[in-house]
Design a protein around this motif. Sequence first.
Motif, PDB file in Angstrom:
ATOM      1  N   GLU A 112      10.566   9.280  -2.959  1.00  0.00           N
ATOM      2  CA  GLU A 112      10.012  10.635  -2.862  1.00  0.00           C
ATOM      3  C   GLU A 112       9.593  10.949  -1.417  1.00  0.00           C
ATOM      4  N   GLU A 113       8.901   9.999  -0.791  1.00  0.00           N
ATOM      5  CA  GLU A 113       8.454  10.240   0.586  1.00  0.00           C
ATOM      6  C   GLU A 113       9.642  10.308   1.556  1.00  0.00           C
ATOM      7  N   THR A 153      12.647  11.322   0.815  1.00  0.00           N
ATOM      8  CA  THR A 153      13.333  12.597   0.586  1.00  0.00           C
ATOM      9  C   THR A 153      12.574  13.723   1.279  1.00  0.00           C
ATOM     10  N   ARG A 154      11.243  13.695   1.126  1.00  0.00           N
ATOM     11  CA  ARG A 154      10.426  14.748   1.733  1.00  0.00           C
ATOM     12  C   ARG A 154      10.596  14.755   3.255  1.00  0.00           C
ATOM     13  N   ALA A 155      10.725  13.564   3.841  1.00  0.00           N
ATOM     14  CA  ALA A 155      10.849  13.473   5.304  1.00  0.00           C
ATOM     15  C   ALA A 155      12.298  13.645   5.773  1.00  0.00           C
ATOM     16  N   GLY A 156      13.223  13.862   4.831  1.00  0.00           N
ATOM     17  CA  GLY A 156      14.617  14.096   5.223  1.00  0.00           C
ATOM     18  C   GLY A 156      15.439  12.829   5.416  1.00  0.00           C
ATOM     19  N   TYR A 157      14.917  11.677   4.978  1.00  0.00           N
ATOM     20  CA  TYR A 157      15.656  10.417   5.149  1.00  0.00           C
ATOM     21  C   TYR A 157      16.525  10.066   3.941  1.00  0.00           C
ATOM     22  N   LEU A 158      16.413  10.849   2.879  1.00  0.00           N
ATOM     23  CA  LEU A 158      17.307  10.664   1.732  1.00  0.00           C
ATOM     24  C   LEU A 158      17.833  12.027   1.345  1.00  0.00           C
ATOM     25  N   GLY A 159      19.050  12.053   0.798  1.00  0.00           N
ATOM     26  CA  GLY A 159      19.625  13.330   0.383  1.00  0.00           C
ATOM     27  C   GLY A 159      20.706  13.761   1.346  1.00  0.00           C
ATOM     28  N   ASP A 211       4.289   6.308  10.697  1.00  0.00           N
ATOM     29  CA  ASP A 211       3.382   7.086   9.834  1.00  0.00           C
ATOM     30  C   ASP A 211       3.991   7.308   8.446  1.00  0.00           C
ATOM     31  N   LEU A 212       5.315   7.371   8.395  1.00  0.00           N
ATOM     32  CA  LEU A 212       5.976   7.491   7.096  1.00  0.00           C
ATOM     33  C   LEU A 212       5.773   6.198   6.296  1.00  0.00           C
ATOM     34  N   LEU A 213       5.996   5.060   6.944  1.00  0.00           N
ATOM     35  CA  LEU A 213       5.796   3.768   6.264  1.00  0.00           C
ATOM     36  C   LEU A 213       4.333   3.623   5.825  1.00  0.00           C
ATOM     37  N   ALA A 214       3.419   4.063   6.671  1.00  0.00           N
ATOM     38  CA  ALA A 214       1.999   3.946   6.348  1.00  0.00           C
ATOM     39  C   ALA A 214       1.666   4.770   5.098  1.00  0.00           C
ATOM     40  N   ARG A 215       2.232   5.969   5.027  1.00  0.00           N
ATOM     41  CA  ARG A 215       1.975   6.844   3.883  1.00  0.00           C
ATOM     42  C   ARG A 215       2.503   6.208   2.594  1.00  0.00           C
TER      43      ARG A 215
END
Length: 521
Positions: free
Chosen positions: A421-422, A424-430, A487-491
């Motif tokens: 989910e995170e 996808t939200r950050a644009g790394y999946l999809g 910061d993405l990994l931290a989240r």
Amino acid sequence: MQDQPDTIVVLDFGGQYAQLIARRLRDQGVYTELFPWDADEAEVMRLNPKGFVLSGGPASVYAAGAPHLPDYVLASGRPILGICYGLQLLVHHLGGTVAPAPEREYGLAWLEVPRENPLIPPGRHRVWMSHGDRVEDLPPGFEVIGYTQSSPYAAVGHFQRGYFGVQFHPEVQHTPIGSHILRRFAVDICTARDDWRPANWMARLVEEIREQVGKERVLAAVSGGVDSAVATALVYKAVGDQLTAVFVDTGLLRQGEREQVVRALKQALGVPLRVVDAAPIFLNALKGVTDPEEKRRIIGATFIRIFEQEARSLGHPRFLVQGTIYPDVIESRAPERKHAARIKTHHNVGGLPEDMTFELVEPLRYLFKDEVRRLGLALGLPEDLVWKQPFPGPGLAVRCLGEVTPERLAKLRAADAIFREELTRAGYLGPPRGDGPRPVSQAFAVLLPVQSVGVMGDQRTYQEVVALRAVYTDDFMTADWAHLPYDLLARVAARIVNEVPGVNRVVYDITTKPPGTIEWE
Ligand code: XMP
């Protein structure tokens, strides 16, 4: 294929970019097939190729036993484009000279094209070089089209005969003019039509399926992945209710996967889809098992048993749909793959039960993955399914290290859903978006059979560890770990520890393949 479209044939001399040449040509709307250089002449010539491209390769043309140019290629009288080794081969074969370059040329170079010619627009172009040998002397009738600082014959041609060669790689992104060069060769020089587009494939494939299947019944095994979903949707479009699709819920699927398949195929398209709830059977069979290969064996065998029951209850349809795609076809006939060491048994759950006999319907066997996706969208499948990352047949069982239990699967599923989910939200999946980051090739969570001490509120915890894996890869044979933002990994880590009971630590996998593999088991 019936009504064979105008076809360019790429002969593969072992270069790492051979598949890319075919993909780039197809991107230009020109139908292209790839064959090993020593493929059977009749098999190649039945396509009546409009022209040939000879790929790069690791050998030296003057080395003993090096791959050679098959006679029928020249005898056909069709235009030829040699790339790197392909150029050297053409030159060597027609009486020119190839020798080791004073130094290996690797990386970017500037190509100077002084004059108008059929292949490359005049000017100065950035090109990608990777070679140890070079052309030193041209065969009769050839002229220079372009040169670089270290390759006097970087692009050459015999305009009258339609023979061309380039020392650089037009098929890679680092050669911006590359697609244009391939297009000029295929469309202008070979006069191949450029009408290979999803709408045309669909009509052609539907017609072919109808012809093959007639009035018979067809069975499809849907795995949850892109290929089987697109193949199923396509066959449904062709033969409607003669098709029954079976989706076995192994209990080893990711969060939301079953619902996604039902929504996309059954609710949106009306495909007759049977969902078999087999989770208890699989989990029971996996009880106490921790060895990865044993897990794969059990899952494969259980799948076949269940699938057989379904087929029998449907009166054993004569045809079975398989989501085989073109890279599978290419791989299976590449000689070096046949001897590759067995690292993991890649059971394709959803694949053909070995002791059952069906006639196969494989409508995607000439399509590359990106073409399968475009076709899927054209058939009305939703983006989230079409852009799904690959998922191994044995499912979460090989990501739940140690014993596979319902409790541990629930933890893994929840952690994996948060990670995806995170991302996808950050644009790394999809789907790739022009302005966003480059989507990773595969990303998932792994539950480790390890407990570690932590502290939560003022309490000591002793709970399991989740590892996160995200990789970039072109071919899944090698892979690099994704350098995701901290910061993405931290989240993701904070959310997993807070939201998934029983997990108190998250780690990120920074191993490349090789030496690691993408999956942990
Ligand atoms: P590895 O782990 O070998 O994975 O680097 C390469 C690709 O294959 C997938 N994979 C599997 N796919 N059945 C499958 O259908 C399997 O048993 C299996 N094991 C790995 C993996 O997800 C990756 O895309």
